[in-house]
Scaffold this motif. Structure first.
Motif, short mmCIF file in Angstrom:
data_model
loop_
_atom_site.label_atom_id
_atom_site.label_comp_id
_atom_site.label_asym_id
_atom_site.label_seq_id
_atom_site.Cartn_x
_atom_site.Cartn_y
_atom_site.Cartn_z
N GLN A 145 -4.56 35.11 40.49
CA GLN A 145 -4.28 36.39 39.84
C GLN A 145 -2.78 36.60 39.68
O GLN A 145 -2.36 37.47 38.94
N ARG A 164 -6.31 33.76 33.29
CA ARG A 164 -6.28 34.80 34.32
C ARG A 164 -4.82 35.13 34.65
O ARG A 164 -3.94 34.32 34.48
N THR A 201 -1.36 37.89 34.77
CA THR A 201 -0.61 38.89 34.03
C THR A 201 -0.04 38.26 32.77
O THR A 201 0.64 37.23 32.84
N GLN A 225 0.08 49.77 34.31
CA GLN A 225 -1.12 49.02 33.94
C GLN A 225 -0.97 48.35 32.58
O GLN A 225 -1.45 47.25 32.36
N GLU A 245 -2.95 43.00 32.32
CA GLU A 245 -3.74 42.05 33.09
C GLU A 245 -4.82 41.49 32.17
O GLU A 245 -5.57 42.24 31.55
N ALA A 274 -8.46 43.01 31.53
CA ALA A 274 -8.54 44.37 32.08
C ALA A 274 -8.84 45.44 31.04
O ALA A 274 -9.26 46.54 31.39
N HIS A 275 -8.59 45.15 29.77
CA HIS A 275 -8.74 46.17 28.74
C HIS A 275 -9.72 45.73 27.65
O HIS A 275 -9.53 46.02 26.47
N LYS A 287 -3.34 55.13 30.72
CA LYS A 287 -2.85 53.82 31.14
C LYS A 287 -1.59 53.36 30.39
O LYS A 287 -1.03 52.32 30.70
#
Length: 243
Positions: free
Chosen positions: A3, A86, A88, A111, A134, A137-138, A172
Motif C-alpha cells: 500500500q 495498488r 498512492t 484523500q 489512493e 479508492a474513488h 474529500k
C-alpha cells in the motif's frame, strides 16, 4: 505491490503527443522524486516509450463517437481495479514541466488533492493536470459517470469539473498549496508591457509548471503564441528542465 507503493500515472492517446512527452516526463520525475516509484502510462500506443515506463491499456469509457474529448478518459484512473495497481497514485499531464522536488506531493495530507483553478478561485473546480489519490479508492466517481454519462456531459464542461463537484460533495476534495503548481499563462509570463522585453520565469515556490490551453513546452521554448492571449519571449531555460 504494498500500500506504500508510489505510482506516477500519465495518459497518452491519439496523435497530439508523441512518446517523447512520456519519456521526458519520466526523466523529470526521476530527477525530482526522491526514492522508489513505478511509472505507468495508460495508452493506446506504447511505441517509442522508454523501457522504464510500464504501458497499459486505457480502460474503456464507452463514450459516443465524435463527441468533444474534454479529458473524460482521465476518469478511468478511478477504476476499482486499475490493472492490479495498488498504492498512492500521482497523475501528471504529459505537457507539464517539473522544476523542483515533487516528493511533497506524496506527503501532503488529504484523500484527494488537485490544483485549485487559478482563473476562478471562488469555484470548487480543480485543474486535473496534477492530482493524487489512493488507487481504487474513488471507484464510485467513475461508476457515477458511467451511470449518468449523458447527464454529466450536459452539466459539466469537462472531466475536472465533474470530478471536483462529486468529490467536493463527498467532503474529500482538497487543493495543493497554491505556489506548487504554477500556470505558464498566468504566473510565468511577465505582466504587460514588460512581457515584451523580459523573458518568462519560474515563480517562487513552484514545483510544476502547467501548460493549459493552447501552449505547450516547445511553444514556450521558442516563444510561439499559438493564439495565446499574451505575448511571451522565448524561454530557453525550459530546455534545461524539459528533457
Amino acid at each position: 505491490m504494498s500500500q506504500q507503493q508510489r505510482v506516477i500515472l500519465c495518459m497518452k492517446w491519439g496523435t497530439k503527443y508523441g512518446p517523447e512527452y512520456v519519456n521526458r516526463l519520466y526523466a523529470m520525475v526521476r530527477r525530482h522524486l526522491r526514492g522508489d516509484f513505478s511509472f505507468v502510462c495508460l495508452t493506446d500506443d506504447g511505441a517509442g516509450v522508454r523501457p522504464e515506463v510500464r504501458c497499459l491499456p486505457i480502460p474503456d469509457l464507452a463514450l459516443p463517437a465524435g463527441i468533444p474529448e474534454r479529458g473524460w478518459k482521465k476518469l478511468t484512473t478511478f477504476e476499482a481495479d486499475l490493472h492490479g495497481l495498488r498504492g498512492t497514485a500521482l497523475f501528471l499531464d504529459l505537457d507539464v514541466v517539473i522544476v523542483d522536488d515533487i516528493t511533497p506531493f506524496f506527503e501532503q495530507p488529504g484523500q484527494f488533492l488537485i490544483i485549485h483553478d487559478w482563473k476562478r478561485p471562488w469555484r470548487v473546480t480543480g485543474n486535473s493536470s496534477v492530482y493524487r489519490f489512493e488507487l481504487g479508492a474513488h471507484a464510485d466517481v467513475l461508476a457515477q459517470f458511467r451511470a449518468q454519462a449523458e447527464e454529466a456531459r450536459a452539466s459539466f464542461r469537462n472531466e475536472q469539473a465533474f470530478l471536483s463537484d462529486v468529490l467536493h460533495k463527498q467532503g474529500k476534495l482538497a487543493y495543493w498549496p497554491a505556489a506548487w503548481c504554477a500556470s505558464w499563462k498566468y504566473h510565468c509570463i511577465p505582466r504587460f508591457p514588460s512581457n515584451y522585453w523580459r523573458e518568462p520565469g519560474i515563480p517562487k515556490g513552484a514545483r510544476i509548471l502547467i501548460f493549459h490551453g493552447v501552449m505547450n513546452p516547445p511553444d514556450a521554448l521558442a516563444g510561439r503564441r499559438n493564439g495565446n492571449w499574451r505575448y511571451a519571449r522565448p524561454a530557453p531555460w525550459i530546455g534545461r528542465h524539459w528533457q
